[in-house]
Every structure is written in C-alpha cells, then in structure tokens.
Design a protein around this motif. Sequence first.
Motif, PDB file in Angstrom:
ATOM      1  N   SER A 199       0.809  -1.225   0.000  1.00 22.62           N
ATOM      2  CA  SER A 199       0.000   0.000   0.000  1.00 22.62           C
ATOM      3  C   SER A 199       0.842   1.275   0.000  1.00 22.62           C
ATOM      4  CB  SER A 199      -0.943  -0.013   1.197  1.00 22.62           C
ATOM      5  OG  SER A 199      -0.207  -0.227   2.377  1.00 22.62           O
ATOM      6  N   SER A 200       2.047   1.232   0.560  1.00 28.49           N
ATOM      7  CA  SER A 200       2.859   2.456   0.597  1.00 28.49           C
ATOM      8  C   SER A 200       3.170   2.952  -0.814  1.00 28.49           C
ATOM      9  CB  SER A 200       4.147   2.211   1.386  1.00 28.49           C
ATOM     10  OG  SER A 200       4.872   1.134   0.832  1.00 28.49           O
ATOM     11  N   PHE A 201       3.428   2.046  -1.752  1.00 34.58           N
ATOM     12  CA  PHE A 201       3.711   2.455  -3.137  1.00 34.58           C
ATOM     13  C   PHE A 201       2.436   2.858  -3.853  1.00 34.58           C
ATOM     14  CE2 PHE A 201       6.853  -0.972  -2.196  1.00 34.58           C
ATOM     15  CZ  PHE A 201       7.894  -0.111  -1.904  1.00 34.58           C
ATOM     16  N   VAL A 202       1.361   2.099  -3.565  1.00 36.98           N
ATOM     17  CA  VAL A 202       0.076   2.380  -4.195  1.00 36.98           C
ATOM     18  C   VAL A 202      -0.386   3.790  -3.827  1.00 36.98           C
ATOM     19  CG1 VAL A 202      -2.370   1.734  -4.209  1.00 36.98           C
ATOM     20  CG2 VAL A 202      -0.597  -0.047  -4.263  1.00 36.98           C
ATOM     21  N   GLN A 203      -0.344   4.075  -2.510  1.00 37.77           N
ATOM     22  CA  GLN A 203      -0.824   5.374  -2.044  1.00 37.77           C
ATOM     23  C   GLN A 203       0.150   6.492  -2.390  1.00 37.77           C
ATOM     24  OE1 GLN A 203      -1.538   4.505   2.100  1.00 37.77           O
ATOM     25  NE2 GLN A 203      -3.296   3.206   1.629  1.00 37.77           N
ATOM     26  N   GLY A 204       1.434   6.166  -2.524  1.00 35.24           N
ATOM     27  CA  GLY A 204       2.436   7.180  -2.826  1.00 35.24           C
ATOM     28  C   GLY A 204       2.571   7.475  -4.306  1.00 35.24           C
ATOM     29  N   ALA A 205       2.010   6.588  -5.153  1.00 33.29           N
ATOM     30  CA  ALA A 205       2.229   6.707  -6.598  1.00 33.29           C
ATOM     31  C   ALA A 205       1.722   8.027  -7.168  1.00 33.29           C
ATOM     32  CB  ALA A 205       1.590   5.528  -7.322  1.00 33.29           C
ATOM     33  N   ALA A 206       0.619   8.540  -6.598  1.00 34.86           N
ATOM     34  CA  ALA A 206       0.059   9.793  -7.103  1.00 34.86           C
ATOM     35  C   ALA A 206       0.880  10.992  -6.635  1.00 34.86           C
ATOM     36  CB  ALA A 206      -1.384   9.944  -6.644  1.00 34.86           C
ATOM     37  N   GLU A 207       1.612  10.825  -5.544  1.00 29.18           N
ATOM     38  CA  GLU A 207       2.349  11.962  -4.964  1.00 29.18           C
ATOM     39  C   GLU A 207       3.804  12.053  -5.408  1.00 29.18           C
ATOM     40  OE1 GLU A 207       0.170  10.519  -2.061  1.00 29.18           O
ATOM     41  OE2 GLU A 207      -1.149  11.899  -3.130  1.00 29.18           O
ATOM     42  N   SER A 208       4.447  10.884  -5.599  1.00 33.26           N
ATOM     43  CA  SER A 208       5.867  10.975  -5.919  1.00 33.26           C
ATOM     44  C   SER A 208       6.238  10.144  -7.133  1.00 33.26           C
ATOM     45  CB  SER A 208       6.700  10.550  -4.700  1.00 33.26           C
ATOM     46  OG  SER A 208       7.077   9.207  -4.792  1.00 33.26           O
ATOM     47  N   PRO A 209       7.061  10.734  -8.011  1.00 35.75           N
ATOM     48  CA  PRO A 209       7.498  10.019  -9.211  1.00 35.75           C
ATOM     49  C   PRO A 209       8.290   8.754  -8.866  1.00 35.75           C
ATOM     50  CG  PRO A 209       8.495  12.236  -9.099  1.00 35.75           C
ATOM     51  CD  PRO A 209       7.601  12.094  -7.918  1.00 35.75           C
ATOM     52  N   GLU A 210       8.964   8.751  -7.700  1.00 37.32           N
ATOM     53  CA  GLU A 210       9.733   7.567  -7.311  1.00 37.32           C
ATOM     54  C   GLU A 210       8.789   6.386  -7.055  1.00 37.32           C
ATOM     55  OE1 GLU A 210      10.106  10.541  -5.885  1.00 37.32           O
ATOM     56  OE2 GLU A 210      12.159  11.111  -6.417  1.00 37.32           O
ATOM     57  N   ASN A 211       7.716   6.651  -6.291  1.00 32.41           N
ATOM     58  CA  ASN A 211       6.756   5.590  -6.014  1.00 32.41           C
ATOM     59  C   ASN A 211       6.065   5.099  -7.291  1.00 32.41           C
ATOM     60  OD1 ASN A 211       6.911   5.090  -3.181  1.00 32.41           O
ATOM     61  ND2 ASN A 211       5.987   7.087  -2.840  1.00 32.41           N
ATOM     62  N   LEU A 212       5.764   6.051  -8.170  1.00 30.49           N
ATOM     63  CA  LEU A 212       5.144   5.672  -9.437  1.00 30.49           C
ATOM     64  C   LEU A 212       6.092   4.772 -10.228  1.00 30.49           C
ATOM     65  CD1 LEU A 212       2.800   5.854 -11.390  1.00 30.49           C
ATOM     66  CD2 LEU A 212       3.782   7.977 -12.293  1.00 30.49           C
ATOM     67  N   ALA A 213       7.378   5.115 -10.186  1.00 26.51           N
ATOM     68  CA  ALA A 213       8.376   4.310 -10.908  1.00 26.51           C
ATOM     69  C   ALA A 213       8.427   2.890 -10.348  1.00 26.51           C
ATOM     70  CB  ALA A 213       9.752   4.977 -10.822  1.00 26.51           C
ATOM     71  N   ILE A 214       8.332   2.776  -9.036  1.00 26.21           N
ATOM     72  CA  ILE A 214       8.357   1.442  -8.413  1.00 26.21           C
ATOM     73  C   ILE A 214       7.130   0.631  -8.833  1.00 26.21           C
ATOM     74  CG2 ILE A 214       8.181   0.209  -6.205  1.00 26.21           C
ATOM     75  CD1 ILE A 214       9.974   2.433  -5.005  1.00 26.21           C
ATOM     76  N   GLU A 232      -2.622  -3.200  -3.038  1.00 28.32           N
ATOM     77  CA  GLU A 232      -3.168  -3.142  -1.684  1.00 28.32           C
ATOM     78  C   GLU A 232      -3.387  -1.685  -1.253  1.00 28.32           C
ATOM     79  OE1 GLU A 232      -1.576  -6.457   1.103  1.00 28.32           O
ATOM     80  OE2 GLU A 232       0.148  -5.263   0.512  1.00 28.32           O
ATOM     81  N   GLY A 233      -4.281  -1.485  -0.320  1.00 31.00           N
ATOM     82  CA  GLY A 233      -4.433  -0.152   0.291  1.00 31.00           C
ATOM     83  C   GLY A 233      -5.063   0.885  -0.615  1.00 31.00           C
ATOM     84  N   ILE A 234      -5.981   0.448  -1.489  1.00 27.33           N
ATOM     85  CA  ILE A 234      -6.723   1.376  -2.351  1.00 27.33           C
ATOM     86  C   ILE A 234      -7.759   2.118  -1.489  1.00 27.33           C
ATOM     87  CG2 ILE A 234      -8.442   1.469  -4.209  1.00 27.33           C
ATOM     88  CD1 ILE A 234      -5.886   0.863  -5.494  1.00 27.33           C
ATOM     89  N   GLU A 235      -7.558   3.409  -1.311  1.00 25.71           N
ATOM     90  CA  GLU A 235      -8.470   4.176  -0.453  1.00 25.71           C
ATOM     91  C   GLU A 235      -9.294   5.204  -1.221  1.00 25.71           C
ATOM     92  OE1 GLU A 235      -6.228   5.865   2.790  1.00 25.71           O
ATOM     93  OE2 GLU A 235      -5.896   3.904   3.744  1.00 25.71           O
ATOM     94  N   THR A 236      -8.838   5.603  -2.403  1.00 34.17           N
ATOM     95  CA  THR A 236      -9.541   6.661  -3.138  1.00 34.17           C
ATOM     96  C   THR A 236      -9.750   6.280  -4.607  1.00 34.17           C
ATOM     97  OG1 THR A 236      -7.503   7.765  -3.853  1.00 34.17           O
ATOM     98  CG2 THR A 236      -8.394   8.406  -1.696  1.00 34.17           C
ATOM     99  N   ARG A 237     -10.657   7.015  -5.264  1.00 29.43           N
ATOM    100  CA  ARG A 237     -10.879   6.849  -6.706  1.00 29.43           C
ATOM    101  C   ARG A 237      -9.581   7.103  -7.450  1.00 29.43           C
ATOM    102  NH1 ARG A 237     -15.777   4.570  -8.314  1.00 29.43           N
ATOM    103  NH2 ARG A 237     -14.762   4.783 -10.337  1.00 29.43           N
TER     104      ARG A 237
END
Length: 275
Positions: A199-214, A232-237
């Motif tokens: 979930s940390s990558f899923v939730q971070g993907a919209a905020e940081s290019p690093e997480n999106l890259a992962i 995992e950890g899908i909380e928003t649309r």
Amino acid sequence: AKADGRGCFKLYAEHMDTALRERRAMEGELRSAVANGELELHYQPLAEIEDGRVIGFEALVRWNNPRRGQVPPAKFIPLAEETGMIHDIGDWVIRQACRDATGWPAHMKVSVNLSGKQLTSFKMVQRVLDALHESGLPPQRLELEVTESVLINDPETTLELLRNLRELGVSIALDDFGTGYSSLSYLVRFPFDKLKIDSSFVQGAAESPENLAIVRSILSLAGYLNITTLAEGIETREHIELLRSEGCQQVQGFLLDKPMPQNALHQFSRYPIAG
Ligand code: C2E
Ligand code: CA
Ligand code: CA
Ligand code: CA
C-alpha cells in the motif's frame, strides 16, 4: 542532573520491569486465546479492477480479549512468533478460513497469511492438507500469502517447502511486495501466482514520481513473468484510476470495504468501480 543518575536508573529498571510483566501477562492470555474462542477472522474483499467483481477475501485475524478489547494482529502476531504460539494460532486460522470459505460462492478464494515461522518445517504441508480435507475446500480455492522476508534465512529450503505446498494445488501470493529485501531472482525461480503491491507504493504513486516508478516496474516485471498483480491499500478513486491506467489487475482496500466478520459477507459480488 548528574546527581539523579541512580534515580534515573532505578526508574528505568522499574519501567523495564513493568514492560516485562505486561509482556508475560499478554503471553499468558494469548496462550489460552485459541482454547477460549477469543480469535476471530475478518475478511476483506479482493476484486478485479476491470469490473469490480469480487474474486475472494483475505482472512485477517483479530483477538477479542475480555479485558483488552480487540487486539490488532500487529500487537500479538510478533509475540506469537517469538513464543512459538504462531503454530497453533496459524493452524486455527487456516482451518477456520477453509471452513468459512466453503460457504461462499464456488469461484471465490480465501487468502491466508503465513508467517515465516510457519514455513520453517515441512510439517506445514500436512497441516494445510489436513485443513483442506477437514473442510472439503478444493485446494484451488486456497491462496497462501507470504512476504519476501520468509526467504532471508534459508531460501533453498523455504522455496522447496513452497513448491510442495503449491503441488497440493493451492496458489501462493507474495505479500507487501517491494518493502522487503529485493528478491527479484526468486521471482524468476519460483512460480508465484500473485504479487501484492504494498500500500505504501500504491498510495504514494500519485504523490511521488519515485513511487510511481516502483509501481510501474513491479507491474512490468509481473507482466513479463505472467504473474497476477494486486494493489493493496486502495483508499480513493484516484488510487484506483491510477493503478488501472498502469495495468494492475486486482485491488483491495478501504475504498471497496474494510475487513468484515464472516456473517457480513453475504451480499458481496461486485463493486461499482468500473472506469
Ligand atoms: P497484511 O497482510 O498486509 O494485511 C493488510 C492490512 O492492511 C490489514 O491490517 C488490513 O486491515 C489493512 N488494510 C486493508 N486495506 C487498507 C486500506 O485501504 N488502508 C489502510 N490504511 N489499511 C488497509 P490488519 O488486519 O491490521 O493486519 C495487519 C497485518 O497483520 C497483516 O498485514 C498481516 O501481516 C498480519 N496478519 C493478519 N492476520 C494474520 C494471520 O492470520 N496470520 C499472520 N501470520 N499474520 C496476519
Ligand atoms: Ca496479506
Ligand atoms: Ca500486504
Ligand atoms: Ca502489510
């Protein structure tokens, strides 16, 4: 302050004492939790990202203690692992999960978390087999979730054990993927059926290019290896739209539902998440 040195030490020692006593007390209560019927499984739905169809539920253990209230797994699973109680607790979890799943629609799977400690002995294969036989659940409807950390100590033996489990017909998912030691080579050597993106990558993907890259590299790797992916950890649309556009196949998270007791699961077959 220096003059307080001894007093401080005494206070510290008393503090340690209290912590130790509390740990012992909790250990004692946990020891009788299974026998007293204080453990309970909650179930969280897993769905196809494309049409919101529920494909199964993950079993998440809860400890309802008369004095402590509901204790979350993060508070007692580590204690259970350190004391060896995880074998009895884990056994109860697999048996109960298989029993519960026999009452669900026949295409739905149940996912059960296994701790690394449970994967140190080949007896585990027989335990899983017993749970399947006892409940009558077809092995294809049971998924076992393990984290990368189970492979740290003795990867060869653990992979052999996982292979034996898989030969029973159950599927194996790699949980919290991306948070542990990178075991990319194991991904190629062991036929995991599913990667659960933490979930940390899923939730971070919209905020940081690093997480999106992962997230992107996990999805492309899984694509090459033909492994199913779940976020995992899908909380928003926003989380779901992003993961959908990146090609992830399945989702789990509070946006769909929180983990629920077995008796609340009846009406679930599809979530309105289609894009
Ligand atoms: P996990 O396997 O990664 O399970 C997912 C955790 O994330 C669950 O916490 C779930 O309630 C929570 N979660 C699900 N969707 C969302 C979301 O959208 N947002 C947020 N913030 N959280 C979400 P839970 O039930 O407290 O379990 C925590 C961990 O305890 C599990 O993490 C797993 O590692 C362990 N655990 C739970 N049940 C068992 C069990 O039966 N056996 C073993 N060995 N470990 C278990
Ligand atoms: Ca899990
Ligand atoms: Ca997880
Ligand atoms: Ca986790």
